[in-house]
Design an enzyme around this catalytic site. Structure first.
Site, mmCIF file in Angstrom:
data_model
loop_
_atom_site.group_PDB
_atom_site.id
_atom_site.type_symbol
_atom_site.label_atom_id
_atom_site.label_comp_id
_atom_site.label_asym_id
_atom_site.label_seq_id
_atom_site.Cartn_x
_atom_site.Cartn_y
_atom_site.Cartn_z
ATOM 1 N N HIS A 130 -3.236 22.323 -19.161
ATOM 2 C CA HIS A 130 -2.494 21.716 -18.057
ATOM 3 C C HIS A 130 -1.903 20.365 -18.440
ATOM 4 O O HIS A 130 -1.142 19.782 -17.673
ATOM 5 C CB HIS A 130 -3.364 21.608 -16.793
ATOM 6 C CG HIS A 130 -4.451 20.560 -16.836
ATOM 7 N ND1 HIS A 130 -5.759 20.857 -17.060
ATOM 8 C CD2 HIS A 130 -4.409 19.225 -16.663
ATOM 9 C CE1 HIS A 130 -6.491 19.757 -17.029
ATOM 10 N NE2 HIS A 130 -5.702 18.742 -16.785
ATOM 11 N N ASP A 161 -7.702 26.832 -20.380
ATOM 12 C CA ASP A 161 -7.205 25.469 -20.229
ATOM 13 C C ASP A 161 -7.343 24.659 -21.521
ATOM 14 O O ASP A 161 -8.046 23.643 -21.572
ATOM 15 C CB ASP A 161 -7.939 24.780 -19.084
ATOM 16 C CG ASP A 161 -7.194 23.547 -18.581
ATOM 17 O OD1 ASP A 161 -6.075 23.308 -19.062
ATOM 18 O OD2 ASP A 161 -7.732 22.855 -17.707
ATOM 19 N N SER A 243 -8.863 11.643 -17.898
ATOM 20 C CA SER A 243 -9.883 12.094 -18.841
ATOM 21 C C SER A 243 -9.710 13.548 -19.237
ATOM 22 O O SER A 243 -10.467 14.053 -20.056
ATOM 23 C CB SER A 243 -11.282 11.880 -18.252
ATOM 24 O OG SER A 243 -11.449 12.679 -17.094
#
Length: 1032
Positions: A130, A161, A243
């Site tokens: 993402h 991801d 993060s």
């Protein structure tokens, strides 16, 4: 995830702030723009939210939603951890990036995240999918010592991801980097870990925790991107925005997981992606092999044994699973089976997976391994359905083939084949043409992105290639029927008639992902077909019933539907498309008068619908600088209908008089009522402080006593004899700080005000108006006396105007270029007593300024009556005739509304708008800024600016000195990107069919019209709310 919005001030006094603000946590990935290469605190770590929709940040407002920073949960690390962290931090990078356009589930955005080096020799960085995104990516990475290098995507997983970026290790001069070794085998429950990453883009953050779970399902994040068909690890580390992509390391310095998501509802729970599949993908890339990815188009979930028993799991199979995998308590259960996929008709929702190719499989990691190694082959699946054993053969498909890697831009919109992500989210077949950027010609009413195109011009478009062939055959300006469905409501087929734009967006381009370069290559799909010549059309008008006067009923033949589409956001106007009803004032010449809230400037397409059946093009003939109306024109030879020229009254309508209201409501339906004029007062619409835009001033506004007036943005007030006493217009107002929507006012404009201008236009004369560079405000006699107006003049006022005792005070001055004669200029606080010998007690009496170069004024200034000769200014250069798109920012000469609200122009290079996902958005160059210097060279005007920026090489930094609207200077460094955002110049040119011509500057070359590269500039305002356009 918790979506929180905050009330925002209209305009920041400084550049976009970079300090965090407590309490705001925007949607995953969606974050406001950064400042000078540093992101204001945002959230690129997805957060759990199963109910709320994404929050999109308002374009024009510069106070951004931000995050509260999260600091390390430990005050002092043990010595062993200190040594580990010192080794790790040199390999952790801050990723600052743009996803340059909407694609698949990702909107255009700018943000920051974290990554870490996994191959120091080749320059590979592991981060989240993402972050890399599914579409065009442009970004760079910053190491711990603040060395910066460009980064390019080489892999993004279709489902999971994670993604891999590439950088040039030779570009690093001052830091020694090593690869963090990926050790998925070391992730175990109870292992102490550190998440070493980027704390909201500000500094390195080291967060501690313990892995508490290894078998949770992938979190769902609503309608955006979500991982699936994998397990996630869980820990309590309280990771913050930025993060995403952080390494999760153990005490020995091995990466055991990848930070991927979290929740912000107080639980401080973080979700980590296992590294098994990222490690395999990295090894394939290192060896120069393709990363094969297999799938059967079925989503599985981990479900505990008790739930599996309820679904029909037998005791024998449960016992075998528990014996074979004593530490596991779950089985894989089919959750969604996609129609027409390999599993369709073979697997069903609720099926419990037992074996694959004879091997007992209860976890995602092993299932992934089997599928990835059997692409293009058939596998044997054994399952239990309602307590019965079943065995089926299923073909394993290539996951990359159902993940779009190209898109087409045409008509101002963008399209690609529907992705596996979207198909899985809505449980639909993985086929169809998806509108990833529903703008331009394909800006459908009622919803945002998410449309699937079924047919165009009566031809089916099952895939992108078929859609491309259909669109190639459609000429410019054609009106075609499009049928489409929305993914949220596949039961309803929508039918729209679109006006195909192949002149503003002339080129039809295909962008294709290139994993070698990390860019998307543009391919020209051919020039547009020329427009088909318009032929005369016939039609008839509706008949208005139940009116008291036949002449009033006949006025329906004077109304036409006007639609205005603007390809570039100019003059601070907040929308790209508006519609309203115009009044035909000369049927023989095809002249129509319309509100400037509908036609704000002439860089636009004007479409006119007559008698609900005749469609003709229009052009802008005149824009009044102050009185909120425009005059447009169509070719009357193309209209075979009894269009009636409205007869404009020469007499001023008065307060308390009876009149007939005819208006068109929000749905475009005609309504009428007999009513009374309640008030005639000077219009007093507040200025929009966030971004100045056109506002009516120095004109009277009429209100009437009927509720219909608030429902209708277009109409007229009509006398019994059928003469039009006033136009009923929409006036654009300020943006509400509460609702973040633009206010609109519906008011009347007396027709005698228009007559001098209309008369000149009918005679073929272009009106040359003069203006007083001030804004007036009506004041009562008590205030006038207090400010020094003598009793003699108060008596003159009462005699001159029996119905309203008022004078006009200068409330604001418009900044005019060049030297100004302060002594003979009207100043703030001056009260005008007379102009050219006439006592001024009505706004309409100020119209004398439009036709005089010099006015003999008698005023009160500082309690003294004085006479001055006031010079008016020509209105010739009030309208915008030149604009530039640079690095995603729309630059123009400061328009009239800017000069009405400012006391000094810092430069003639004014930022009117900017594009999401662009360098301008990333580096914080915001609307209402003035650009004064480029690389320390003054840029006083657009011509100098263009010449200066053309000397800057592509993909290099340069310095901009800018000044905010409130006169605060600042400096920003920006990186130029001409591949996605070439410099485009828009120049008004009456010889062009559209009235404007374009020049594109791309890497040292100049192209007339569009260049070979570049994205469609989408500066649409995402939070304007829905506007319904009547179908015709």
């Amino acid at each position: 995830m918790n979506n929180t919005t905050t009330n925002q001030s209209p305009r920041s006094k400084r550049k976009a702030p970079s300090s965090p603000e407590a309490g705001a946590r925007p949607h995953k990935q969606l974050r406001p723009g950064p400042v000078n290469g540093r992101m204001s605190a945002g959230d690129n770590t997805p957060d759990m939210d199963l109910e709320e929709s994404p929050v999109y940040v308002e374009e024009e407002d510069d106070e951004y939603a931000r995050l509260q920073p999260v600091y390390s949960t430990t005050t002092q690390e043990p010595e062993a951890w200190q040594r580990t962290i010192e080794k790790v931090i040199s390999n952790v990078v801050s990723i600052r990036f743009c996803q340059t356009c909407s694609f698949d589930t990702d909107p255009a955005l700018t943000s920051e995240a974290t990554g870490f080096v996994v191959d120091a020799e080749r320059g590979y960085i592991l981060t989240n999918r993402h972050v890399v995104g599914s579409g065009p990516f442009w970004g760079f990475v910053v190491f711990d010592n603040h060395e910066e290098v460009d980064a390019y995507p080489v892999y993004r997983d279709p489902v999971h991801d994670f993604g891999i970026l590439r950088f040039d290790p030779k570009a690093l001069h001052y830091i020694n980097i090593e690869s963090l070794e990926l050790r998925p085998d070391l992730a175990k429950i109870g292992v102490e870990i550190r998440v070493v990453g980027n704390d909201a883009g500000e500094k390195l953050s080291i967060l501690s925790g313990f892995i508490s779970r290894l078998d949770r399902n992938a979190p769902e994040y609503g309608e955006g991107y979500s991982d699936f068909n994998t397990c996630y690890y869980q820990a309590n580390a309280a990771a913050s925005g930025g993060s995403s992509g952080s390494p999760v390391v153990n005490i020995d310095g091995y990466a055991v997981a990848l930070q991927a998501g979290g929740r912000s509802d107080g639980a401080s729970t973080d979700y980590f992606l296992p590294l098994d599949r990222p490690l395999r993908a990295l090894q394939c890339i290192q060896q120069g092999k393709p990363v094969t990815r297999g799938d059967v188009q079925c989503q599985f979930l981990l479900k505990p044994f008790d739930e599996c028993r309820r679904l029909g799991l037998t005791a024998e199979w449960e016992a075998l699973a528990r014996k074979t995998f004593p530490k596991e308590n779950n089985m894989l259960v089919a959750e969604i089976v996609l129609p027409e996929g390999p599993s369709y008709g073979k697997l069903q929702e609720g099926d419990i997976l037992i074996k694959v190719n004879g091997e007992l499989v209860t976890q995602f990691i092993r299932l992934d391994e089997i599928l990835d190694s059997n692409v293009g082959q058939s596998i044997k699946i054994q399952l239990q359905r309602g307590g019965k054993d079943m065995e089926v053969d299923v073909d394993v498909g290539n996951l990359h083939k159902i993940t779009p890697d190209r898109f087409i831009s045409v008509g101002g919109a963008s399209f690609h084949d529907i992705s596996y992500q979207q198909a899985r989210l809505y449980a639909v077949a993985c086929k169809g043409v998806f509108v990833c950027e529903a703008t331009g010609s394909f800006r459908f009413d009622g919803a945002d992105n998410g449309w699937i195109i079924n047919t165009v011009a009566g031809k089916e478009t099952p895939d992108l290639d078929a859609f491309m062939d259909v669109m190639k055959a459609i000429p410019d300006r054609a009106r075609v029927v499009v049928t489409h469905k929305h993914l949220r409501d596949l039961h309803t087929v929508h039918t729209s008639v679109i006006h195909v734009d192949r002149h503003w967006s002339a080129k039809m381009k295909m962008a294709i992902r290139n994993d070698e370069t990390g860019l998307w290559d543009f391919v020209d799909l051919g020039d547009p077909l020329p427009p088909v010549p318009t032929v005369p059309q016939s039609g008839s008008f509706i008949q208005l019933q139940n009116t008291t006067h036949p002449a009033v009923a006949d006025l329906v033949r004077s109304f036409v539907l006007v639609s205005c589409t603007m390809p570039v956001k100019l003059d601070g106007f907040p929308k790209n498309k508006k519609w309203g009803m115009g009044l035909v004032i000369d049927a023989d010449a095809g002249l129509v008068v319309i509100s400037r809230a509908i036609v704000p400037h002439d860089l636009c397409d004007v479409d006119i619908t007559i008698a609900d059946t005749i469609f003709v093009d229009g052009k802008v003939v005149f824009l009044h600088p102050l009185q909120n109306y425009a005059v447009i024109q169509y070719d009357p030879k193309l209209v075979e209908a009894p269009v009636l020229s409205a007869r404009l009254s020469t007499e001023q309508i008065t307060q308390g008089s009876s009149t007939n209201f005819i208006g068109y409501n929000r749905m475009g339906r005609v309504v009428h009522a007999t009513t009374t004029v309640t008030e005639i007062t000077p219009v007093a619409i507040p200025a929009n402080s966030g971004a100045p835009r056109y506002r009516a001033v120095n004109v009277d506004a009429i209100t009437v006593d009927t509720n219909l007036s608030n429902q209708c943005g277009s109409g007229v007030l009509v006398a019994p004899d059928g003469s039009v006493q006033a136009l009923w217009l929409t006036y654009l107002g300020e943006r509400s700080p509460c609702t973040n929507r633009d206010e609109e006012y519906h008011l009347g404009l007396a027709t005698p005000t228009l007559l001098p201008v209309i008369s000149q236009i009918q005679q073929g004369i272009a009106p040359k108006l003069r203006l007083l560079s001030v804004e007036f405000r009506a004041i009562k006699m008590l205030q006038a006396r207090d400010m020094g107006v003598p009793d003699e003049w108060i008596r003159k006022v009462t005699e001159a105007n029996k119905t309203q005792h008022q004078l006009f005070m200068v409330s604001n001055r418009t900044f005019e270029r060049g030297d100004r004669d302060q002594q003979n200029a009207l100043l703030e606080g001056d009260i005008v007593l007379s102009l050219n010998g006439q006592v001024i007690t009505r706004v309409s009496e100020l119209d004398v300024m439009y036709s005089h170069e010099v006015l003999e004024a008698e005023i009160v200034r500082v309690k003294e009556v004085t006479r001055i000769r006031v010079h008016t200014v020509a209105a010739d250069d009030v309208e915008t005739d030149h604009a530039v798109s640079f690095c995603g920012a729309i630059l123009q000469r400061p328009h009239h509304a800017v000069r009405q609200q400012i006391s000094k122009l810092h430069s003639e290079v004014y930022v009117s708008a900017r594009t999401r996902g662009s360098p301008a958005y990333q580096y914080g160059l915001a609307p209402t800024n003035f650009v004064t210097h480029v690389n320390d060279r003054p840029t006083p005007d657009l011509e100098t600016f263009i010449a200066t920026v053309q000397e800057i090489p592509d993909n290099t930094y340069f310095r901009l000195r800018a000044c905010t609207f409130d006169s605060v200077p600042w400096v920003v460094t920006m990186k130029k990107n001409e591949h996605y955002f070439p410099t485009v110049e828009w120049i008004k040119d009456p010889s062009e069919a559209s009235g404007w011509r374009r020049k594109t500057y791309d890497r040292g070359e100049v192209f007339e019209g569009e260049g070979p590269d570049g994205l469609h500039t989408n500066t649409e305002d995402a939070d304007m709310g829905e506007e319904i356009t009547p179908t015709s």
